[in-house]
Design a protein around this motif. Structure first.
Motif, PDB file in Angstrom:
ATOM      1  N   TRP A 234     111.212  30.019   4.109  1.00 60.56           N
ATOM      2  CA  TRP A 234     111.181  31.399   3.595  1.00 60.56           C
ATOM      3  C   TRP A 234     109.751  31.827   3.284  1.00 60.56           C
ATOM      4  CZ3 TRP A 234     109.736  33.602  -1.125  1.00 60.56           C
ATOM      5  CH2 TRP A 234     110.161  34.917  -1.349  1.00 60.56           C
ATOM      6  N   ALA A 235     109.422  33.084   3.589  1.00 58.63           N
ATOM      7  CA  ALA A 235     108.102  33.642   3.267  1.00 58.63           C
ATOM      8  C   ALA A 235     108.288  34.846   2.351  1.00 58.63           C
ATOM      9  CB  ALA A 235     107.386  34.060   4.545  1.00 58.63           C
ATOM     10  N   PRO A 236     107.497  34.961   1.287  1.00 63.23           N
ATOM     11  CA  PRO A 236     107.682  36.048   0.323  1.00 63.23           C
ATOM     12  C   PRO A 236     107.212  37.392   0.877  1.00 63.23           C
ATOM     13  CG  PRO A 236     105.757  34.772  -0.249  1.00 63.23           C
ATOM     14  CD  PRO A 236     106.424  34.040   0.892  1.00 63.23           C
ATOM     15  N   PRO A 237     107.896  38.484   0.546  1.00 64.35           N
ATOM     16  CA  PRO A 237     107.412  39.813   0.934  1.00 64.35           C
ATOM     17  C   PRO A 237     106.137  40.149   0.169  1.00 64.35           C
ATOM     18  CG  PRO A 237     109.311  39.991  -0.535  1.00 64.35           C
ATOM     19  CD  PRO A 237     109.159  38.542  -0.207  1.00 64.35           C
ATOM     20  N   GLN A 238     105.302  40.965   0.768  1.00 69.08           N
ATOM     21  CA  GLN A 238     104.000  41.251   0.194  1.00 69.08           C
ATOM     22  C   GLN A 238     104.100  41.967  -1.146  1.00 69.08           C
ATOM     23  OE1 GLN A 238     101.134  39.997   1.493  1.00 69.08           O
ATOM     24  NE2 GLN A 238     100.263  40.650  -0.461  1.00 69.08           N
ATOM     25  N   ASP A 239     105.095  42.840  -1.307  1.00 71.29           N
ATOM     26  CA  ASP A 239     105.198  43.570  -2.574  1.00 71.29           C
ATOM     27  C   ASP A 239     105.509  42.625  -3.734  1.00 71.29           C
ATOM     28  OD1 ASP A 239     107.763  43.040  -1.667  1.00 71.29           O
ATOM     29  OD2 ASP A 239     108.612  44.906  -2.418  1.00 71.29           O
ATOM     30  N   LEU A 240     106.252  41.558  -3.471  1.00 67.97           N
ATOM     31  CA  LEU A 240     106.525  40.572  -4.518  1.00 67.97           C
ATOM     32  C   LEU A 240     105.249  39.793  -4.850  1.00 67.97           C
ATOM     33  CD1 LEU A 240     108.352  38.927  -6.385  1.00 67.97           C
ATOM     34  CD2 LEU A 240     109.004  37.534  -4.402  1.00 67.97           C
ATOM     35  N   VAL A 241     104.514  39.386  -3.827  1.00 75.04           N
ATOM     36  CA  VAL A 241     103.259  38.666  -4.048  1.00 75.04           C
ATOM     37  C   VAL A 241     102.294  39.520  -4.864  1.00 75.04           C
ATOM     38  CG1 VAL A 241     101.233  37.673  -2.923  1.00 75.04           C
ATOM     39  CG2 VAL A 241     103.512  37.295  -1.948  1.00 75.04           C
ATOM     40  N   ASP A 242     102.183  40.795  -4.499  1.00 73.10           N
ATOM     41  CA  ASP A 242     101.276  41.701  -5.219  1.00 73.10           C
ATOM     42  C   ASP A 242     101.685  41.839  -6.676  1.00 73.10           C
ATOM     43  OD1 ASP A 242      99.924  42.065  -2.860  1.00 73.10           O
ATOM     44  OD2 ASP A 242     100.892  43.982  -2.374  1.00 73.10           O
ATOM     45  N   PHE A 243     102.987  41.956  -6.939  1.00 73.24           N
ATOM     46  CA  PHE A 243     103.464  42.113  -8.315  1.00 73.24           C
ATOM     47  C   PHE A 243     103.131  40.877  -9.141  1.00 73.24           C
ATOM     48  CE2 PHE A 243     106.740  41.615 -11.599  1.00 73.24           C
ATOM     49  CZ  PHE A 243     106.618  42.826 -12.265  1.00 73.24           C
ATOM     50  N   SER A 308     113.192  27.594  -5.845  1.00 69.57           N
ATOM     51  CA  SER A 308     112.107  26.611  -5.824  1.00 69.57           C
ATOM     52  C   SER A 308     110.740  27.269  -5.694  1.00 69.57           C
ATOM     53  CB  SER A 308     112.321  25.622  -4.676  1.00 69.57           C
ATOM     54  OG  SER A 308     112.391  26.307  -3.437  1.00 69.57           O
ATOM     55  N   TRP A 309     110.695  28.423  -5.037  1.00 67.45           N
ATOM     56  CA  TRP A 309     109.429  29.147  -4.877  1.00 67.45           C
ATOM     57  C   TRP A 309     109.154  30.045  -6.077  1.00 67.45           C
ATOM     58  CZ3 TRP A 309     107.650  34.129  -4.871  1.00 67.45           C
ATOM     59  CH2 TRP A 309     106.386  34.345  -4.327  1.00 67.45           C
ATOM     60  N   LEU A 310     110.185  30.744  -6.554  1.00 65.25           N
ATOM     61  CA  LEU A 310     110.001  31.790  -7.559  1.00 65.25           C
ATOM     62  C   LEU A 310     109.916  31.259  -8.983  1.00 65.25           C
ATOM     63  CD1 LEU A 310     109.899  34.891  -8.039  1.00 65.25           C
ATOM     64  CD2 LEU A 310     112.388  34.792  -8.345  1.00 65.25           C
ATOM     65  N   PHE A 311     110.813  30.367  -9.355  1.00 66.43           N
ATOM     66  CA  PHE A 311     110.935  30.007 -10.767  1.00 66.43           C
ATOM     67  C   PHE A 311     109.677  29.390 -11.376  1.00 66.43           C
ATOM     68  CE2 PHE A 311     115.861  29.742 -11.237  1.00 66.43           C
ATOM     69  CZ  PHE A 311     115.936  31.095 -10.951  1.00 66.43           C
ATOM     70  N   PRO A 312     108.937  28.530 -10.681  1.00 66.95           N
ATOM     71  CA  PRO A 312     107.712  27.982 -11.300  1.00 66.95           C
ATOM     72  C   PRO A 312     106.665  29.049 -11.612  1.00 66.95           C
ATOM     73  CG  PRO A 312     108.399  26.630  -9.446  1.00 66.95           C
ATOM     74  CD  PRO A 312     109.215  27.881  -9.389  1.00 66.95           C
ATOM     75  N   LYS A 313     106.793  30.215 -11.005  1.00 65.47           N
ATOM     76  CA  LYS A 313     105.836  31.296 -11.227  1.00 65.47           C
ATOM     77  C   LYS A 313     106.250  32.206 -12.380  1.00 65.47           C
ATOM     78  CE  LYS A 313     104.503  31.413  -6.320  1.00 65.47           C
ATOM     79  NZ  LYS A 313     105.127  30.116  -6.008  1.00 65.47           N
ATOM     80  N   MET A 314     107.392  31.929 -13.016  1.00 60.35           N
ATOM     81  CA  MET A 314     107.911  32.758 -14.096  1.00 60.35           C
ATOM     82  C   MET A 314     107.515  32.195 -15.464  1.00 60.35           C
ATOM     83  SD  MET A 314     109.587  35.187 -12.485  1.00 60.35           S
ATOM     84  CE  MET A 314     108.272  35.081 -11.265  1.00 60.35           C
ATOM     85  N   ALA A 315     107.556  33.061 -16.471  1.00 62.51           N
ATOM     86  CA  ALA A 315     107.306  32.627 -17.844  1.00 62.51           C
ATOM     87  C   ALA A 315     108.597  32.146 -18.500  1.00 62.51           C
ATOM     88  CB  ALA A 315     106.712  33.770 -18.654  1.00 62.51           C
ATOM     89  N   VAL A 316     109.701  32.786 -18.146  1.00 58.86           N
ATOM     90  CA  VAL A 316     111.023  32.468 -18.687  1.00 58.86           C
ATOM     91  C   VAL A 316     112.048  32.762 -17.594  1.00 58.86           C
ATOM     92  CG1 VAL A 316     112.754  32.974 -20.477  1.00 58.86           C
ATOM     93  CG2 VAL A 316     110.322  33.140 -21.025  1.00 58.86           C
ATOM     94  N   ILE A 317     113.137  31.989 -17.574  1.00 57.99           N
ATOM     95  CA  ILE A 317     114.238  32.227 -16.653  1.00 57.99           C
ATOM     96  C   ILE A 317     115.442  32.686 -17.464  1.00 57.99           C
ATOM     97  CG2 ILE A 317     115.653  31.290 -14.787  1.00 57.99           C
ATOM     98  CD1 ILE A 317     112.667  31.160 -14.241  1.00 57.99           C
ATOM     99  N   VAL A 318     115.880  33.926 -17.270  1.00 56.16           N
ATOM    100  CA  VAL A 318     117.076  34.459 -17.928  1.00 56.16           C
ATOM    101  C   VAL A 318     118.165  34.561 -16.867  1.00 56.16           C
ATOM    102  CG1 VAL A 318     118.077  36.381 -19.223  1.00 56.16           C
ATOM    103  CG2 VAL A 318     115.650  35.798 -19.527  1.00 56.16           C
TER     104      VAL A 318
END
Length: 414
Positions: A234-243, A308-318
């Protein structure tokens, strides 16, 4: 051997089972998955056999989103009337799908419906349980915490499992009994069900750092570790990377496959809570259909990204407390806030709190702007919680739950 994996559930249910199926096929077995038709292409792309059920769980969830607004008893009563004909059809389809199979893998709950199919097709059941549900006196994963005044802890713990099994047996009677009649079999009793689930192998696919195997379990019941599907291509969309690169790590908020009868109101409540906490957030649309047209700059609406890609980049998981999402959140090493909607999600909320890697769970019906904002604030400022979450994540990352699960499956089949 020919192995059928029966999964009637959501993406969070099917993904770990398919990972297991791929490993079993690599080990020389022939594997097919029986699931909702919407998953067929995804499963076949992974070179597994597939037998489609008539009913699509995604469609059923959308059409019955109002169930989430009802109490547990009302949910059971409504399900009995709405789902009984679907269960009969499902049982007949699994019967046909497994005529040439040697083994049926499913969650223990599935045996409440498919007991007669297991018997008629002479299948060897192996239960793959994403949460601990085998009886034990040493821990309680089903009932609320034992009242302080009640002295018999071991008895209370085992009572929970008895209640769970009897509830599942009765809840699926509306599908199981007509199915037996159509198969020309006598109606099974609860003792028949117990004879199967008490003797069949069962693997609890949970990390031993989260749930330790009880000493009073039979050798057929093992704890093997989480099963992850990481979607590495999977490759992330650019708008998500920018955010993500714009400012500090955001909060992830998503309720996965939980439907919502009022998605716009829920979205507004979430955005207000994020603003109140002074944070940014990535909100998953999910089966609830969260989202809005007037999204502020501190909010990013997301349809999909691998945990696996997104969660390590978060401060908290709700999240809602699904077993797969909880496992991914723990492995990511960041604090968790669980908003349990139903089923075993309450257990996962309590577990997160017990391990010191998250806040107290907030039941969905008690979720407010204030309670969510307070939980986000606690999770982003509690240093001990953050340290605990990071330490647990490192331990889970060092495990290989898939290898351990395959080892025990092969032992059971030999």
């Amino acid at each position: 051997m020919h192995i059928t994996i029966f999964v009637y559930g959501t993406w969070g249910d099917i993904r770990p089972h398919v990972v297991l199926g791929m490993a079993l096929q690599k080990a020389g077995h022939e594997v097919q998955v029986v699931a909702s038709p919407g998953y067929e292409q995804w499963v076949r792309d992974r070179d597994l056999g597939f037998y489609p059920l008539t009913t699509d769980v995604n469609t059923f969830a959308r059409e019955n989103a109002d169930l989430m607004d009802k109490g547990f008893i009302s949910q059971l009563q409504t399900l009995r009337t709405r789902i009984a004909p679907l269960l009969v059809q499902m049982g007949l389809e699994v019967m046909e799908a497994t005529r040439d199979s040697d083994v049926l893998m499913t969650v223990e709950f599935g045996a409440s419906l498919l007991l007669d199919v297991i018997t008629a097709n002479k299948l060897k059941p192996i239960f793959i349980n994403p949460a601990p549900i085998n009886p034990t006196r040493t821990s309680n994963t089903v009932l609320p915490a034992k009242p302080g005044w009640f002295p018999f802890e071991g008895w209370y713990n085992r009572l929970g499992y008895t209640v769970l099994r009897q509830s599942s047996w009765r809840a699926l009677a509306g599908g199981r009994n007509p199915l037996a009649k159509q198969l020309g079999l006598p109606k099974s009793g609860y003792k028949d069900f117990r004879a199967v689930v008490d003797t069949a192998p069962a693997l609890t696919t949970v990390s031993r750092h989260v749930f330790q195997r009880p000493a009073d379990w039979d050798d057929r019941w093992q704890v093997t570790g989480f099963l992850f599907d990481d979607d590495p291509t999977w490759a992330p969309p650019q708008d998500l990377v920018d955010f993500l690169e714009t400012d500090e790590a955001p909060v992830y908020i998503g309720f996965g496959s939980m439907p919502d009868s009022k998605p716009q109101a829920t979205t507004r409540m979430i955005m207000d809570a994020v603003r109140k906490a002074g944070k940014r957030a990535v909100i998953l649309t999910g089966w609830a259909g969260l989202g809005a047209n007037d999204v502020p700059e501190n909010i990013h609406i997301l349809k999909y990204a691998p945990h696996s890609w997104l969660f390590p980049k978060m401060a908290v998981i709700v999240h809602h407390g699904g077993s797969g999402t909880t496992a991914s959140g723990m492995r990511a090493g960041v604090p968790t806030v669980v908003i349990p909607h139903q089923g075993d999600q309450g257990f996962w909320g309590r577990t997160v709190k017990r391990l010191g890697v998250g806040t107290n769970p907030i039941p969905r019906k008690k979720l407010t702007v204030e309670s969510l904002a307070a939980a986000i604030t606690e999770a982003t400022t509690n240093r001990a919680m953050q340290v605990n979450a990071r330490a647990l994540g490192e331990k889970i990352s060092a495990e290989d739950g898939l290898e351990e699960t395959i080892k025990w499956v092969e032992r059971f089949l030999s």
